[in-house]
Motif scaffolding. Structure first.
Motif, PDB file in Angstrom:
ATOM      1  N   ASN A 259       0.718  -1.172  -0.039  1.00 11.90           N
ATOM      2  CA  ASN A 259      -0.010   0.104  -0.065  1.00 11.90           C
ATOM      3  C   ASN A 259       1.050   1.344   0.026  1.00 11.90           C
ATOM      4  O   ASN A 259       0.500   2.315   0.528  1.00 11.90           O
TER       5      ASN A 259
ATOM      6  N   ARG B  40       1.731   1.445  -4.578  1.00 15.86           N
ATOM      7  CA  ARG B  40       0.206   1.267  -5.148  1.00 15.86           C
ATOM      8  C   ARG B  40      -0.611   2.604  -4.789  1.00 15.86           C
ATOM      9  O   ARG B  40      -1.110   3.272  -5.584  1.00 15.86           O
TER      10      ARG B  40
ATOM     11  N   ARG C 144       0.901   5.796  -6.553  1.00 16.60           N
ATOM     12  CA  ARG C 144       0.628   5.646  -8.132  1.00 16.60           C
ATOM     13  C   ARG C 144      -0.825   6.047  -8.234  1.00 16.60           C
ATOM     14  O   ARG C 144      -1.292   6.800  -9.234  1.00 16.60           O
ATOM     15  N   THR C 145      -1.662   5.709  -7.386  1.00 19.30           N
ATOM     16  CA  THR C 145      -3.327   5.844  -7.524  1.00 19.30           C
ATOM     17  C   THR C 145      -3.567   7.292  -7.028  1.00 19.30           C
ATOM     18  O   THR C 145      -4.274   7.993  -7.698  1.00 19.30           O
ATOM     19  N   TYR C 146      -2.711   7.754  -5.983  1.00 17.31           N
ATOM     20  CA  TYR C 146      -2.792   9.321  -5.681  1.00 17.31           C
ATOM     21  C   TYR C 146      -2.577  10.299  -6.862  1.00 17.31           C
ATOM     22  O   TYR C 146      -3.340  10.975  -7.178  1.00 17.31           O
TER      23      TYR C 146
ATOM     24  N   PHE D 268      -4.875  10.261  -9.657  1.00 15.81           N
ATOM     25  CA  PHE D 268      -6.088  10.950  -9.293  1.00 15.81           C
ATOM     26  C   PHE D 268      -5.982  12.393  -9.654  1.00 15.81           C
ATOM     27  O   PHE D 268      -6.998  13.066  -9.950  1.00 15.81           O
TER      28      PHE D 268
END
Length: 211
Positions: free
Chosen positions: A156, A159, A162-164, A167
């Motif tokens: 976490n 990952r 990258r997600t943040y 967004f």
């Protein structure tokens, strides 16, 4: 090139990510061109974690907040942090894994940067990021081995980042990674060496450089 360089390891001089993030910035600035580098040590100069008072500076909050001197100061810092981020062309982040995620110091910075209307907006068709056009290089270190192993689902850290940033509209994200840092000194040295050797390719990929 405008570079924003962040470090978030509590290990200071013994930090793997601090060593490698410095090498990434050094490699980015070795072409003889003029560069502007803004550096933030999020451990030596920590950013306060998000509170209702702080959040009121960039998003609606229930009941409103009185503008005390300390609140105004925090709002000014939030504005400065998001301005630094938006002005940067490359963001280099030293991000060790702590308890399967990022450090609290880095998360505090992230919470200041996610500002509606500045780095993203909600639209009828869903959220839209406004921070595209820049590259992010994650300099990652883990005590164990996660990438491509049965432990990968416990990641976490990379990952989340990258997600943040995805967004916020960032699509160009590279990673310089050293794993197994707590296995042994030999493994740690090997992983640092392997991570160091990946730096030119990561920079080339995210900056579209020919060399």
């Amino acid at each position: 090139m405008k570079i924003l360089h962040l470090d978030s390891s509590i290990n200071h001089d013994f930090s793997v990510t601090r060593q490698l993030s410095a090498e990434v910035v050094n490699a980015l600035t070795q072409n003889g061109e003029a560069h502007q580098v803004i550096y933030r040590d999020l451990v030596k100069d920590p950013i306060s974690h998000l509170t209702l008072d702080i959040a009121s500076g960039f998003r609606p909050v229930p009941g409103g907040v009185a503008a005390s001197p300390s609140t105004v100061s925090e709002h000014e810092l939030s504005n400065l942090l998001v301005s630094e981020f938006l002005a940067s062309e490359v963001v280099v982040i030293g991000a060790p894994m702590y308890n399967f995620s990022v450090s609290g110091q880095l998360k505090a910075w992230m919470d200041r940067i996610a500002q509606p209307g500045k780095t993203f907006s909600y639209t009828p068709s869903g959220p839209v990021g406004h921070a595209g056009g820049k590259a992010v290089i994650i300099v990652s270190a883990r005590g164990g081995f996660y990438a491509g192993t049965p432990l990968e689902d416990m990641d976490n850290q990379e990952r989340l980042l990258r997600t943040y940033f995805g967004f916020l509209g960032v699509t160009t994200i590279g990673c310089v990674r050293a794993e197994g840092a707590s296995k042994s000194e030999e493994v740690k040295r090997e992983e640092i060496s392997r991570a160091r050797s990946s730096i030119p390719a990561v920079i080339k990929a995210v900056t579209h450089s020919e060399e």
